[in-house]
Scaffold this active site. Sequence first.
Site, short mmCIF file in Angstrom:
data_model
loop_
_atom_site.label_atom_id
_atom_site.label_comp_id
_atom_site.label_asym_id
_atom_site.label_seq_id
_atom_site.Cartn_x
_atom_site.Cartn_y
_atom_site.Cartn_z
N LEU A 18 10.22 -20.49 -4.17
CA LEU A 18 9.41 -19.95 -3.73
C LEU A 18 7.66 -20.07 -4.54
CD1 LEU A 18 8.57 -17.46 -2.01
CD2 LEU A 18 9.05 -16.04 -4.05
N ASP A 53 0.89 -1.10 0.17
CA ASP A 53 0.05 0.00 0.02
C ASP A 53 0.78 1.24 -0.23
OD1 ASP A 53 -2.54 1.46 0.02
OD2 ASP A 53 -2.74 1.35 2.09
N HIS A 60 2.37 3.34 -9.13
CA HIS A 60 2.20 2.00 -9.28
C HIS A 60 3.39 1.47 -10.02
CE1 HIS A 60 -1.84 2.30 -7.59
NE2 HIS A 60 -2.28 2.75 -8.65
C1 IPE Z 1 -5.50 -2.49 -0.09
O1 IPE Z 1 -5.24 -1.30 -0.19
C2 IPE Z 1 -5.56 -3.38 -1.33
C3 IPE Z 1 -4.34 -3.56 -1.92
C4 IPE Z 1 -3.11 -3.40 -1.52
C5 IPE Z 1 -4.35 -4.25 -3.30
P1 IPE Z 1 -6.22 -0.29 -0.48
O2 IPE Z 1 -5.39 1.02 -0.63
O3 IPE Z 1 -7.17 -0.53 -1.43
O4 IPE Z 1 -7.02 -0.20 0.86
P2 IPE Z 1 -7.79 0.96 1.65
O5 IPE Z 1 -8.72 1.71 0.63
O6 IPE Z 1 -6.94 2.14 2.19
O7 IPE Z 1 -8.35 0.22 2.73
C1 IPE Z 2 -1.68 0.25 -3.32
O1 IPE Z 2 -1.36 1.57 -3.29
C2 IPE Z 2 -1.78 -0.30 -4.74
C3 IPE Z 2 -3.07 -0.61 -4.97
C4 IPE Z 2 -4.09 -0.79 -4.01
C5 IPE Z 2 -3.54 -1.50 -6.29
P1 IPE Z 2 -2.38 2.57 -3.52
O2 IPE Z 2 -2.99 2.86 -4.73
O3 IPE Z 2 -3.61 2.17 -2.56
O4 IPE Z 2 -1.87 3.96 -2.88
P2 IPE Z 2 -2.46 4.84 -1.67
O5 IPE Z 2 -2.93 4.11 -0.58
O6 IPE Z 2 -3.64 5.60 -2.35
O7 IPE Z 2 -1.24 5.81 -1.42
MG MG Z 3 -4.14 2.46 -0.45
#
Ligand code: IPE
Ligand code: IPE
Ligand code: MG
Length: 254
Positions: free
Chosen positions: A144, A33, A50
Amino acid sequence: MVPKRKLEEKDIHPLLKLIDRQNLPQHIAIIMDGNGRWAKSRGLKRIEGHKAGIEGVRAAVEASSELGIKFLTLYAFSVENWKRPQSEVRSLFELLDRYLDKEFKKIEENKIRFKAMGRLHDLPSKTKKHLSVVEEKTRDYNGLTLTLALSYGGRTEICDAVNKILDEEEKGKYKEKITDEKFREFLYCPHLPDPDLLIRTSGEYRLSNFMLWQIAYTEIIILDTLWPDFRKEHFYEAVLDYQKRERRYGGITE
Ligand code: IPE
Ligand code: IPE
Ligand code: MG
Protein backbone atom coordinates in the site's frame (compact mmCIF):
# COMPACT_ATOMS: atom_id res chain seq x y z
CA MET A 1 -1.95 -5.24 9.49
CA VAL A 2 -1.98 -8.41 7.43
CA PRO A 3 -1.90 -11.30 9.90
CA LYS A 4 1.11 -13.60 9.65
CA ARG A 5 -0.97 -16.78 9.78
CA LYS A 6 -3.33 -17.62 6.97
CA LEU A 7 -6.85 -16.30 7.48
CA GLU A 8 -9.31 -18.98 8.41
CA GLU A 9 -12.88 -18.90 7.09
CA LYS A 10 -14.26 -17.95 10.53
CA ASP A 11 -11.87 -14.97 10.80
CA ILE A 12 -12.98 -13.35 7.57
CA HIS A 13 -15.41 -10.51 8.17
CA PRO A 14 -18.79 -11.20 6.48
CA LEU A 15 -18.69 -7.80 4.71
CA LEU A 16 -15.24 -8.56 3.35
CA LYS A 17 -16.63 -11.63 1.60
CA LEU A 18 -19.18 -9.49 -0.26
CA ILE A 19 -16.57 -7.20 -1.81
CA ASP A 20 -15.91 -7.76 -5.52
CA ARG A 21 -12.12 -8.02 -5.78
CA GLN A 22 -12.28 -7.20 -9.50
CA ASN A 23 -13.82 -3.79 -8.87
CA LEU A 24 -11.77 -2.32 -6.04
CA PRO A 25 -11.13 1.41 -5.84
CA GLN A 26 -7.45 1.88 -6.64
CA HIS A 27 -7.14 4.97 -4.46
CA ILE A 28 -9.18 5.78 -1.35
CA ALA A 29 -8.86 9.21 0.29
CA ILE A 30 -10.27 9.97 3.74
CA ILE A 31 -11.11 13.23 5.49
CA MET A 32 -10.70 12.04 9.08
CA ASP A 33 -13.09 14.31 10.97
CA GLY A 34 -14.89 14.39 14.31
CA ASN A 35 -12.13 13.82 16.87
CA GLY A 36 -13.03 16.97 18.83
CA ARG A 37 -16.75 16.14 18.99
CA TRP A 38 -15.95 12.56 20.03
CA ALA A 39 -13.93 13.91 22.97
CA LYS A 40 -16.47 16.60 23.86
CA SER A 41 -19.32 14.11 24.03
CA ARG A 42 -17.30 12.22 26.66
CA GLY A 43 -16.32 15.31 28.62
CA LEU A 44 -12.71 14.90 27.52
CA LYS A 45 -10.16 17.33 26.09
CA ARG A 46 -9.94 17.55 22.27
CA ILE A 47 -6.50 15.95 22.27
CA GLU A 48 -8.04 12.79 23.75
CA GLY A 49 -10.17 12.63 20.60
CA HIS A 50 -7.07 12.90 18.42
CA LYS A 51 -5.42 10.12 20.44
CA ALA A 52 -8.47 7.92 20.01
CA GLY A 53 -8.43 8.76 16.29
CA ILE A 54 -5.26 6.67 15.94
CA GLU A 55 -7.52 3.59 16.17
CA GLY A 56 -9.36 4.84 13.07
CA VAL A 57 -6.06 5.27 11.25
CA ARG A 58 -5.04 1.71 12.17
CA ALA A 59 -8.38 0.36 10.94
CA ALA A 60 -8.15 2.19 7.60
CA VAL A 61 -4.52 1.16 7.00
CA GLU A 62 -5.11 -2.48 7.95
CA ALA A 63 -8.30 -2.76 5.92
CA SER A 64 -6.56 -1.23 2.88
CA SER A 65 -3.60 -3.58 3.16
CA GLU A 66 -5.81 -6.61 3.63
CA LEU A 67 -8.03 -5.74 0.68
CA GLY A 68 -5.11 -4.95 -1.60
CA ILE A 69 -5.99 -1.27 -2.09
CA LYS A 70 -3.02 0.37 -3.82
CA PHE A 71 -3.27 3.95 -2.47
CA LEU A 72 -4.68 5.34 0.77
CA THR A 73 -4.49 9.09 1.44
CA LEU A 74 -5.39 10.50 4.84
CA TYR A 75 -6.13 14.16 5.47
CA ALA A 76 -4.44 14.67 8.83
CA PHE A 77 -3.78 18.43 9.06
CA SER A 78 -4.96 21.20 6.76
CA VAL A 79 -3.33 24.57 6.05
CA GLU A 80 -6.33 26.06 7.87
CA ASN A 81 -5.73 23.89 10.96
CA TRP A 82 -2.78 26.17 11.91
CA LYS A 83 -5.50 28.52 13.22
CA ARG A 84 -6.17 26.14 16.12
CA PRO A 85 -4.69 26.78 19.60
CA GLN A 86 -0.95 26.23 19.67
CA SER A 87 -1.29 23.57 22.35
CA GLU A 88 -3.62 21.47 20.14
CA VAL A 89 -1.32 21.86 17.13
CA ARG A 90 1.71 20.87 19.18
CA SER A 91 -0.07 17.83 20.60
CA LEU A 92 -1.14 16.74 17.11
CA PHE A 93 2.44 16.69 15.83
CA GLU A 94 3.63 14.91 18.98
CA LEU A 95 0.97 12.29 18.32
CA LEU A 96 2.16 11.94 14.74
CA ASP A 97 5.75 11.43 15.90
CA ARG A 98 4.59 8.77 18.34
CA TYR A 99 2.45 7.09 15.67
CA LEU A 100 5.42 6.86 13.29
CA ASP A 101 7.61 5.36 16.04
CA LYS A 102 5.01 2.87 17.20
CA GLU A 103 3.75 1.76 13.79
CA PHE A 104 7.05 1.68 11.93
CA LYS A 105 7.50 -2.05 12.47
CA LYS A 106 4.07 -2.78 11.02
CA ILE A 107 4.76 -0.40 8.12
CA GLU A 108 7.90 -2.40 7.31
CA GLU A 109 6.26 -5.80 7.79
CA ASN A 110 3.50 -4.90 5.39
CA LYS A 111 5.80 -3.24 2.86
CA ILE A 112 3.85 0.02 3.10
CA ARG A 113 5.31 2.88 1.12
CA PHE A 114 4.94 5.99 3.23
CA LYS A 115 4.58 9.52 1.82
CA ALA A 116 3.72 12.94 3.17
CA MET A 117 2.28 15.78 1.06
CA GLY A 118 1.57 19.41 1.75
CA ARG A 119 3.55 22.48 2.79
CA LEU A 120 5.93 20.24 4.71
CA HIS A 121 8.47 23.00 5.35
CA ASP A 122 5.91 24.52 7.78
CA LEU A 123 6.03 21.47 10.07
CA PRO A 124 8.09 21.28 13.28
CA SER A 125 11.66 20.32 12.34
CA LYS A 126 11.58 17.10 14.38
CA THR A 127 8.45 15.93 12.53
CA LYS A 128 9.93 16.93 9.17
CA LYS A 129 13.02 14.83 9.82
CA HIS A 130 10.95 11.92 11.06
CA LEU A 131 8.75 11.99 7.97
CA SER A 132 11.67 12.06 5.58
CA VAL A 133 13.39 9.16 7.37
CA VAL A 134 10.25 7.01 7.10
CA GLU A 135 9.73 8.05 3.45
CA GLU A 136 13.32 7.18 2.63
CA LYS A 137 13.25 3.80 4.40
CA THR A 138 10.01 2.75 2.70
CA ARG A 139 10.51 4.25 -0.75
CA ASP A 140 11.06 0.92 -2.52
CA TYR A 141 8.23 -0.98 -0.85
CA ASN A 142 5.52 -2.25 -3.13
CA GLY A 143 2.55 -2.69 -0.76
CA LEU A 144 0.00 0.00 0.00
CA THR A 145 1.12 3.59 -0.66
CA LEU A 146 0.03 5.50 2.44
CA THR A 147 0.07 9.28 1.96
CA LEU A 148 -0.52 11.67 4.85
CA ALA A 149 -1.74 15.13 3.89
CA LEU A 150 -0.07 17.52 6.35
CA SER A 151 -0.25 21.29 6.26
CA TYR A 152 -2.18 20.50 3.12
CA GLY A 153 -4.63 22.67 1.21
CA GLY A 154 -6.12 21.96 -2.20
CA ARG A 155 -5.91 25.60 -3.29
CA THR A 156 -2.40 25.89 -1.87
CA GLU A 157 -1.36 22.82 -3.88
CA ILE A 158 -2.78 24.37 -7.07
CA CYS A 159 -1.02 27.70 -6.37
CA ASP A 160 2.25 25.88 -5.60
CA ALA A 161 1.91 24.02 -8.92
CA VAL A 162 1.29 27.25 -10.86
CA ASN A 163 4.31 28.87 -9.19
CA LYS A 164 6.52 25.89 -10.11
CA ILE A 165 5.38 26.27 -13.74
CA LEU A 166 6.11 30.02 -13.64
CA ASP A 167 9.59 29.34 -12.22
CA GLU A 168 10.35 26.96 -15.05
CA GLU A 169 9.01 29.40 -17.59
CA GLU A 170 11.32 32.09 -16.26
CA LYS A 171 14.27 29.73 -16.69
CA GLY A 172 13.11 29.19 -20.25
CA LYS A 173 12.30 25.55 -19.54
CA TYR A 174 8.55 25.62 -19.88
CA LYS A 175 7.27 26.33 -23.35
CA GLU A 176 4.27 24.04 -23.74
CA LYS A 177 0.59 24.75 -23.34
CA ILE A 178 -0.82 23.46 -20.06
CA THR A 179 -3.09 20.41 -20.28
CA ASP A 180 -4.64 18.34 -17.49
CA GLU A 181 -1.86 15.78 -17.79
CA LYS A 182 0.93 18.41 -17.86
CA PHE A 183 -0.52 20.19 -14.85
CA ARG A 184 -0.59 16.95 -12.85
CA GLU A 185 3.21 16.76 -13.10
CA PHE A 186 3.46 19.84 -10.87
CA LEU A 187 1.22 18.58 -8.05
CA TYR A 188 2.78 17.41 -4.76
CA CYS A 189 2.50 13.71 -5.70
CA PRO A 190 2.34 13.49 -9.50
CA HIS A 191 2.28 9.70 -9.48
CA LEU A 192 -0.69 9.45 -7.15
CA PRO A 193 -3.74 8.58 -9.27
CA ASP A 194 -6.96 10.54 -8.65
CA PRO A 195 -8.94 9.11 -5.71
CA ASP A 196 -11.73 6.77 -6.82
CA LEU A 197 -13.44 7.05 -3.46
CA LEU A 198 -13.47 9.86 -0.90
CA ILE A 199 -14.80 9.10 2.59
CA ARG A 200 -15.54 11.85 5.11
CA THR A 201 -16.54 11.00 8.65
CA SER A 202 -18.58 13.03 11.18
CA GLY A 203 -21.47 13.87 8.84
CA GLU A 204 -20.06 17.09 7.37
CA TYR A 205 -20.98 17.64 3.72
CA ARG A 206 -17.95 19.61 2.61
CA LEU A 207 -14.50 19.13 1.17
CA SER A 208 -12.62 21.52 3.48
CA ASN A 209 -10.00 22.24 0.81
CA PHE A 210 -8.98 18.62 0.18
CA MET A 211 -7.48 17.50 -3.15
CA LEU A 212 -9.62 19.94 -5.13
CA TRP A 213 -7.90 19.25 -8.44
CA GLN A 214 -7.85 15.47 -8.06
CA ILE A 215 -11.42 14.76 -6.96
CA ALA A 216 -13.12 15.97 -10.16
CA TYR A 217 -14.72 12.53 -10.68
CA THR A 218 -14.26 10.92 -7.29
CA GLU A 219 -17.18 9.07 -5.68
CA ILE A 220 -18.00 10.62 -2.30
CA ILE A 221 -19.30 8.88 0.81
CA ILE A 222 -20.19 10.80 3.98
CA LEU A 223 -20.48 8.76 7.18
CA ASP A 224 -22.06 10.01 10.40
CA THR A 225 -19.49 8.04 12.41
CA LEU A 226 -16.93 10.17 14.22
CA TRP A 227 -13.34 9.37 13.23
CA PRO A 228 -12.28 7.72 16.55
CA ASP A 229 -15.17 5.24 16.07
CA PHE A 230 -14.14 4.39 12.50
CA ARG A 231 -13.45 0.66 12.12
CA LYS A 232 -12.82 -1.83 9.31
CA GLU A 233 -16.58 -2.45 9.01
CA HIS A 234 -17.08 1.21 7.97
CA PHE A 235 -14.30 0.87 5.44
CA TYR A 236 -15.77 -2.31 3.94
CA GLU A 237 -19.26 -0.79 3.85
CA ALA A 238 -17.93 2.25 2.00
CA VAL A 239 -16.21 0.01 -0.57
CA LEU A 240 -19.45 -1.98 -1.04
CA ASP A 241 -21.40 1.27 -1.53
CA TYR A 242 -18.77 2.42 -4.06
CA GLN A 243 -19.17 -0.83 -5.99
CA LYS A 244 -22.89 -0.13 -6.50
CA ARG A 245 -22.19 3.19 -8.20
CA GLU A 246 -22.06 3.73 -11.92
CA ARG A 247 -19.18 5.99 -12.89
CA ARG A 248 -20.06 7.75 -16.11
CA TYR A 249 -17.48 10.55 -16.34
CA GLY A 250 -19.94 12.68 -18.27
CA GLY A 251 -20.72 9.94 -20.77
CA ILE A 252 -23.81 7.76 -20.99
CA THR A 253 -24.33 4.06 -20.50
CA GLU A 254 -26.80 2.25 -22.70
C1 IPE B 1 -10.76 18.88 7.71
O1 IPE B 1 -11.38 18.92 8.94
C2 IPE B 1 -9.27 18.74 7.86
C3 IPE B 1 -8.80 17.45 8.32
C4 IPE B 1 -9.54 16.40 8.52
C5 IPE B 1 -7.39 17.35 8.53
P1 IPE B 1 -11.70 20.31 9.68
O2 IPE B 1 -12.38 19.95 10.93
O3 IPE B 1 -10.49 21.14 9.77
O4 IPE B 1 -12.69 20.99 8.65
P2 IPE B 1 -13.85 22.04 8.88
O5 IPE B 1 -13.28 23.21 9.62
O6 IPE B 1 -14.93 21.37 9.65
O7 IPE B 1 -14.32 22.40 7.50
C1 IPE C 1 -10.27 15.95 12.76
O1 IPE C 1 -11.03 16.13 13.88
C2 IPE C 1 -8.79 16.05 13.02
C3 IPE C 1 -8.16 17.27 12.50
C4 IPE C 1 -8.73 18.18 11.76
C5 IPE C 1 -6.77 17.47 12.84
P1 IPE C 1 -11.42 17.59 14.42
O2 IPE C 1 -10.36 18.04 15.36
O3 IPE C 1 -11.69 18.50 13.29
O4 IPE C 1 -12.76 17.27 15.22
P2 IPE C 1 -14.10 18.09 15.21
O5 IPE C 1 -14.49 18.31 13.78
O6 IPE C 1 -13.81 19.38 15.92
O7 IPE C 1 -15.08 17.23 15.92
MG1 MG D 1 -13.38 18.92 12.23
